[in-house]
Design a protein around this motif. Structure first.
Motif, mmCIF file in Angstrom:
data_model
loop_
_atom_site.group_PDB
_atom_site.id
_atom_site.type_symbol
_atom_site.label_atom_id
_atom_site.label_comp_id
_atom_site.label_asym_id
_atom_site.label_seq_id
_atom_site.Cartn_x
_atom_site.Cartn_y
_atom_site.Cartn_z
ATOM 1 N N ARG A 71 29.956 43.469 37.478
ATOM 2 C CA ARG A 71 29.439 44.137 36.290
ATOM 3 C C ARG A 71 29.450 45.653 36.489
ATOM 4 O O ARG A 71 29.260 46.149 37.604
ATOM 5 C CB ARG A 71 28.032 43.634 35.970
ATOM 6 N N PRO A 72 29.633 46.422 35.400
ATOM 7 C CA PRO A 72 29.840 47.876 35.536
ATOM 8 C C PRO A 72 28.736 48.616 36.276
ATOM 9 O O PRO A 72 29.025 49.512 37.086
ATOM 10 C CB PRO A 72 29.943 48.337 34.079
ATOM 11 N N LEU A 73 27.471 48.282 36.030
ATOM 12 C CA LEU A 73 26.383 48.977 36.715
ATOM 13 C C LEU A 73 26.284 48.540 38.173
ATOM 14 O O LEU A 73 26.090 49.359 39.072
ATOM 15 C CB LEU A 73 25.059 48.732 35.997
ATOM 16 N N ALA A 74 26.412 47.256 38.405
ATOM 17 C CA ALA A 74 26.320 46.737 39.770
ATOM 18 C C ALA A 74 27.451 47.264 40.651
ATOM 19 O O ALA A 74 27.260 47.525 41.845
ATOM 20 C CB ALA A 74 26.326 45.218 39.759
ATOM 21 N N SER A 75 28.618 47.436 40.064
ATOM 22 C CA SER A 75 29.774 47.905 40.826
ATOM 23 C C SER A 75 29.818 49.427 40.955
ATOM 24 O O SER A 75 30.606 49.956 41.735
ATOM 25 C CB SER A 75 31.069 47.423 40.160
ATOM 26 N N GLY A 76 28.986 50.120 40.172
ATOM 27 C CA GLY A 76 28.993 51.576 40.198
ATOM 28 C C GLY A 76 29.991 52.205 39.246
ATOM 29 O O GLY A 76 30.140 53.432 39.212
ATOM 30 N N ALA A 77 30.676 51.400 38.450
ATOM 31 C CA ALA A 77 31.662 51.935 37.513
ATOM 32 C C ALA A 77 30.998 52.772 36.420
ATOM 33 O O ALA A 77 31.586 53.719 35.897
ATOM 34 C CB ALA A 77 32.463 50.799 36.885
ATOM 35 N N ILE A 78 29.769 52.415 36.052
ATOM 36 C CA ILE A 78 28.981 53.183 35.086
ATOM 37 C C ILE A 78 27.642 53.501 35.742
ATOM 38 O O ILE A 78 27.025 52.635 36.367
ATOM 39 C CB ILE A 78 28.762 52.395 33.780
ATOM 40 N N SER A 79 27.193 54.723 35.600
ATOM 41 C CA SER A 79 25.932 55.117 36.228
ATOM 42 C C SER A 79 24.749 54.651 35.391
ATOM 43 O O SER A 79 24.852 54.520 34.166
ATOM 44 C CB SER A 79 25.866 56.634 36.381
ATOM 45 N N PRO A 80 23.602 54.391 36.027
ATOM 46 C CA PRO A 80 22.406 54.005 35.284
ATOM 47 C C PRO A 80 22.015 55.032 34.221
ATOM 48 O O PRO A 80 21.592 54.661 33.124
ATOM 49 C CB PRO A 80 21.337 53.881 36.375
ATOM 50 N N ARG A 81 22.148 56.316 34.533
ATOM 51 C CA ARG A 81 21.784 57.352 33.559
ATOM 52 C C ARG A 81 22.674 57.272 32.327
ATOM 53 O O ARG A 81 22.188 57.347 31.196
ATOM 54 C CB ARG A 81 21.899 58.737 34.195
#
Length: 267
Positions: A71-81
């Motif tokens: 998933r994008p957040l878990a993989s770091g592809a998209i930042s939490p912010r």
């Protein structure tokens, strides 16, 4: 730079499309017409789905690094912010779109958004209350569509029929995620075991079948067209008890078939 595919994965674009389809189907079944208000409600449903899934993944980053590392957040592809800003923007879009339809629908949308954030922050960690909340929220696109064409009662009826099936799917998903959830969430399979969770799924499916049976008198054509969804749901329960996998997917397929039934049952 983030690719569009990552953002589409974040919002679960298939679920977003299904929400929009639910709005359209609810409007068409309720009144036999589609209006500008229905289009606005469908776009609002997409925005709300984006909020729900973004907030969910923000709350589950650590869990997803184990259970869903792609998933994008878990993989770091998209930042939490970035995901948080995106969710806030989608919240504003949903409120803005519904304000063009009716102030009461805007009030409902604000309540839905509040419930979504509360769910991600607290309710999802406590099993059945979270499952019930999601079941109702996931059924609301039908109400939005019916509301947009002035058929509130029919919209409420569709929510009551759809919610048990959504509840069954949520518990089935908790069963699939039990290993990753054990340390941080008190879902039904974690607290009471797989047997209780399977029974809850079966109960949800039985409640859905009963709701469809109750539709037979006022809406016989619609009830008949929903029979395949009962078959799919029953097959999902059978696979669940045989530990064959695919239960949540079959229940989602039943939801898709139900939307098709809504559309083609209108005469």
């Amino acid at each position: 730079m983030f690719s569009p595919d990552e953002w589409l994965a974040l919002i679960r674009w298939r679920n977003a499309a299904l929400s929009a389809a639910g709005v359209i189907a609810g409007a068409w079944w309720s009144a036999g017409r589609l209006t500008t208000g229905v289009a606005l409600a469908a776009l609002a449903a997409i925005a709300l789905t984006a909020v729900a899934n973004s907030a969910n993944d923000l709350a589950d980053i650590e869990i997803d690094r184990v259970a869903h590392p792609h998933r994008p957040l878990a993989s770091g592809a998209i930042s939490p912010r970035s995901a948080a800003r995106f969710a806030i923007a989608c919240s504003a879009i949903a409120v803005g779109l519904t304000s063009l339809i009716d102030v009461r629908l805007t009030a409902l949308t604000l309540a839905v958004l509040g419930t979504m954030w509360i769910y991600s922050a607290r309710l999802k960690r406590h099993g059945i209350p979270g499952n019930i909340a999601v079941a109702i929220l996931a059924s609301l696109p039908f109400f939005y569509g019916a509301y947009a064409v002035g058929e509130l009662a029919k919209g409420a009826l569709l929510v009551m029929v759809a919610a048990p099936l959504h509840f069954a799917r949520e518990v089935a998903k908790d069963l699939d995620d039990a290993a990753g959830d054990a340390a941080v969430r008190r879902t039904l399979p974690v607290v009471r075991g797989a047997g209780s969770a399977r029974a809850a799924v079966a109960t949800g499916v039985a409640a859905y079948a009963l709701a469809v049976a109750l539709l037979a008198n006022p809406y016989p054509h619609f009830a008949i067209l929903l029979l395949p969804t009962i078959f799919l749901a029953a097959l999902a329960v059978r696979r669940l008890y045989r530990a064959a996998g695919g239960t949540a997917g079959l229940l989602k397929a039943a939801m898709v078939v139900a939307i098709v039934a809504l559309i083609i049952s209108r005469r």
